[in-house]
Design a protein around this motif. Structure first.
Motif, PDB file in Angstrom:
ATOM      1  N   LYS A 139      -2.058  11.882  13.911  1.00  0.00           N
ATOM      2  CA  LYS A 139      -2.922  12.307  12.539  1.00  0.00           C
ATOM      3  C   LYS A 139      -3.961  11.270  12.521  1.00  0.00           C
ATOM      4  N   PRO A 140      -4.967  11.863  11.518  1.00  0.00           N
ATOM      5  CA  PRO A 140      -5.985  10.944  11.316  1.00  0.00           C
ATOM      6  C   PRO A 140      -5.644   9.852  10.468  1.00  0.00           C
ATOM      7  N   SER A 141      -6.647   8.932   9.935  1.00  0.00           N
ATOM      8  CA  SER A 141      -6.368   7.924   8.995  1.00  0.00           C
ATOM      9  C   SER A 141      -6.248   8.301   7.388  1.00  0.00           C
ATOM     10  N   ALA A 142      -6.227   7.353   6.656  1.00  0.00           N
ATOM     11  CA  ALA A 142      -6.217   7.705   5.077  1.00  0.00           C
ATOM     12  C   ALA A 142      -7.849   7.820   4.812  1.00  0.00           C
ATOM     13  N   GLY A 143      -8.524   7.812   5.569  1.00  0.00           N
ATOM     14  CA  GLY A 143     -10.023   7.630   5.300  1.00  0.00           C
ATOM     15  C   GLY A 143     -10.788   9.152   5.194  1.00  0.00           C
ATOM     16  N   PRO A 144     -11.812   9.282   5.024  1.00  0.00           N
ATOM     17  CA  PRO A 144     -12.883   8.198   4.951  1.00  0.00           C
ATOM     18  C   PRO A 144     -12.833   7.455   3.741  1.00  0.00           C
ATOM     19  N   PHE A 145     -12.297   7.945   2.587  1.00  0.00           N
ATOM     20  CA  PHE A 145     -12.030   7.491   1.214  1.00  0.00           C
ATOM     21  C   PHE A 145     -10.938   7.305   0.709  1.00  0.00           C
ATOM     22  N   TYR A 146     -10.463   6.432   0.038  1.00  0.00           N
ATOM     23  CA  TYR A 146      -9.145   6.258  -0.248  1.00  0.00           C
ATOM     24  C   TYR A 146      -8.983   5.573  -1.572  1.00  0.00           C
ATOM     25  N   LEU A 147      -8.373   6.040  -2.633  1.00  0.00           N
ATOM     26  CA  LEU A 147      -8.391   5.433  -3.917  1.00  0.00           C
ATOM     27  C   LEU A 147      -7.156   4.462  -3.867  1.00  0.00           C
ATOM     28  N   VAL A 148      -7.298   3.418  -4.317  1.00  0.00           N
ATOM     29  CA  VAL A 148      -6.454   2.327  -4.194  1.00  0.00           C
ATOM     30  C   VAL A 148      -6.205   1.526  -5.421  1.00  0.00           C
ATOM     31  N   TRP A 149      -5.415   0.575  -5.665  1.00  0.00           N
ATOM     32  CA  TRP A 149      -5.244  -0.004  -6.771  1.00  0.00           C
ATOM     33  C   TRP A 149      -4.596  -1.405  -6.593  1.00  0.00           C
ATOM     34  N   ASP A 189       0.821  -1.276  -0.064  1.00  0.00           N
ATOM     35  CA  ASP A 189      -0.140  -0.084   0.057  1.00  0.00           C
ATOM     36  C   ASP A 189       0.798   1.268   0.043  1.00  0.00           C
ATOM     37  N   VAL A 190       0.683   2.282  -0.841  1.00  0.00           N
ATOM     38  CA  VAL A 190       1.560   3.461  -1.117  1.00  0.00           C
ATOM     39  C   VAL A 190       1.349   4.066  -0.016  1.00  0.00           C
ATOM     40  N   THR A 191       0.207   4.355   0.936  1.00  0.00           N
ATOM     41  CA  THR A 191       0.186   5.302   1.955  1.00  0.00           C
ATOM     42  C   THR A 191       0.875   4.395   3.218  1.00  0.00           C
ATOM     43  N   MET A 221      -2.516  -4.005   3.075  1.00  0.00           N
ATOM     44  CA  MET A 221      -3.671  -3.699   4.056  1.00  0.00           C
ATOM     45  C   MET A 221      -5.082  -4.281   3.274  1.00  0.00           C
ATOM     46  N   HIS A 222      -5.946  -4.180   4.226  1.00  0.00           N
ATOM     47  CA  HIS A 222      -7.094  -4.772   3.722  1.00  0.00           C
ATOM     48  C   HIS A 222      -8.196  -3.924   3.924  1.00  0.00           C
ATOM     49  N   TYR A 223      -9.010  -3.810   2.808  1.00  0.00           N
ATOM     50  CA  TYR A 223     -10.085  -2.792   2.686  1.00  0.00           C
ATOM     51  C   TYR A 223     -11.630  -3.349   2.273  1.00  0.00           C
ATOM     52  N   ILE A 246       0.813   2.985 -12.693  1.00  0.00           N
ATOM     53  CA  ILE A 246       0.295   3.633 -11.756  1.00  0.00           C
ATOM     54  C   ILE A 246       1.329   4.209 -10.844  1.00  0.00           C
ATOM     55  N   GLY A 247       1.266   5.590 -10.871  1.00  0.00           N
ATOM     56  CA  GLY A 247       2.400   6.168  -9.772  1.00  0.00           C
ATOM     57  C   GLY A 247       1.642   6.451  -8.497  1.00  0.00           C
ATOM     58  N   PRO A 248       2.703   6.997  -7.305  1.00  0.00           N
ATOM     59  CA  PRO A 248       1.976   7.023  -6.043  1.00  0.00           C
ATOM     60  C   PRO A 248       1.144   8.285  -5.906  1.00  0.00           C
ATOM     61  N   GLU A 249       1.274   9.252  -6.879  1.00  0.00           N
ATOM     62  CA  GLU A 249       0.280  10.412  -6.989  1.00  0.00           C
ATOM     63  C   GLU A 249      -1.045  10.169  -7.188  1.00  0.00           C
ATOM     64  N   GLN A 250      -1.331   8.871  -7.884  1.00  0.00           N
ATOM     65  CA  GLN A 250      -2.681   8.461  -8.389  1.00  0.00           C
ATOM     66  C   GLN A 250      -3.340   7.547  -7.508  1.00  0.00           C
ATOM     67  N   TRP A 251      -2.780   7.667  -6.030  1.00  0.00           N
ATOM     68  CA  TRP A 251      -3.489   7.113  -5.048  1.00  0.00           C
ATOM     69  C   TRP A 251      -3.794   7.862  -3.806  1.00  0.00           C
TER      70      TRP A 251
END
Length: 265
Positions: free
Chosen positions: A120-130, A50-52, A57-59, A138-143
């Protein structure tokens, strides 16, 4: 005692449901957390490397293509995060049903994701993953994470003429412009042009090629903290797997080219 009980109660209270705005050709729509978690195409996905979070990670996630009503592969989208990060995204990879596939990960308020860092908060509430991001480069800025809005827009080159290289620019500079849009424009503006509210302008008042001589600029892009170490530094390093040495030369060539094309906002 009462304050302690209130603090404990607050800590045990689940996060509130959040909303995501989609502004698409089929019309605007607002999705909330509960509706997305119950979406008929929602499923559990495992994201390796996972990039972040830098781990597997499991989503609970919905295929992004299922939400992009009316979007066609030739169009362009932008995902805007709560902190002003604005990822520029060609539509075609987002609509893939095989190979590299985009998913909208949805944070369940009753099962919050880990914080991004202490305090810090989490990556949520919505996160674009691949899944299988390598298949479409797909580059890291596309996450983008902490996404608040996804909208269709003309491409960045169409929206912001001040970003464009000269008409007689070399193929290497043109390639560098494409790399800039993919890897830099989510955080930075140039000539005052762009939608990001995150990082500094890369041409005004000075272009980094004007004050980082020798190999300092390539080193900075590879590992920002190796040149300027500070606790609040947010710029990620770009490895050779993300930007090859040849591509890095093209990107810097574009920046050097634009240093002679300053436009006052």
């Amino acid at each position: 005692m009462r304050r302690a009980l209130l603090t404990l109660l607050f800590a045990l209270t689940p996060l509130h449901a959040a909303e995501l705005t989609l502004d698409l050709p089929g019309g605007p729509r607002i999705w909330d957390t509960d509706t997305l978690l119950a979406h008929p195409q929602a499923r559990d996905v495992a994201i390796t490397a996972d990039v972040t979070y830098k781990t597997t990670m499991h989503y609970r996630a919905v295929p992004l293509a299922a939400l992009l009503e009316g979007v066609t592969p030739d169009q362009h989208l932008q995902a805007v995060a709560l902190d002003g990060f604005a990822a520029e995204l060609p539509a075609a990879p987002l609509l893939n049903r095989r190979g590299s596939r985009a998913w909208l990960a949805v944070e369940d308020p009753s099962k919050p994701w880990p914080p991004l860092a202490k305090g810090k908060p989490s990556a949520g509430p919505f996160y674009l993953v691949w899944t299988d991001p390598q298949a479409a480069d797909i580059g890291p800025e596309q996450w983008p994470f902490q996404v608040a809005k996804i909208r269709t827009l003309p491409s960045a080159a169409e929206r912001f003429p001040a970003l464009r290289p000269a008409g007689n620019a070399s193929p290497a500079v043109v390639a560098g412009f494409a790399l800039f849009q993919k890897n830099c424009l989510a955080c930075h503006r140039l000539n005052g042009a762009g939608d990001a509210q995150f990082g500094p302008d890369l041409n005004i008042p000075h272009n980094p090629t004007e004050y980082l001589a020798g190999d300092f600029l390539p080193r900075y892009i590879r590992d920002p903290q190796s040149l300027r170490r500070w606790p609040q530094g947010k710029m990620p390093g770009f490895s050779r797997e993300v930007i090859s040495d040849a591509e890095l030369g093209q990107l810097i060539g574009y920046l050097r080219h634009m240093a002679d094309r300053k436009v006052t906002p």
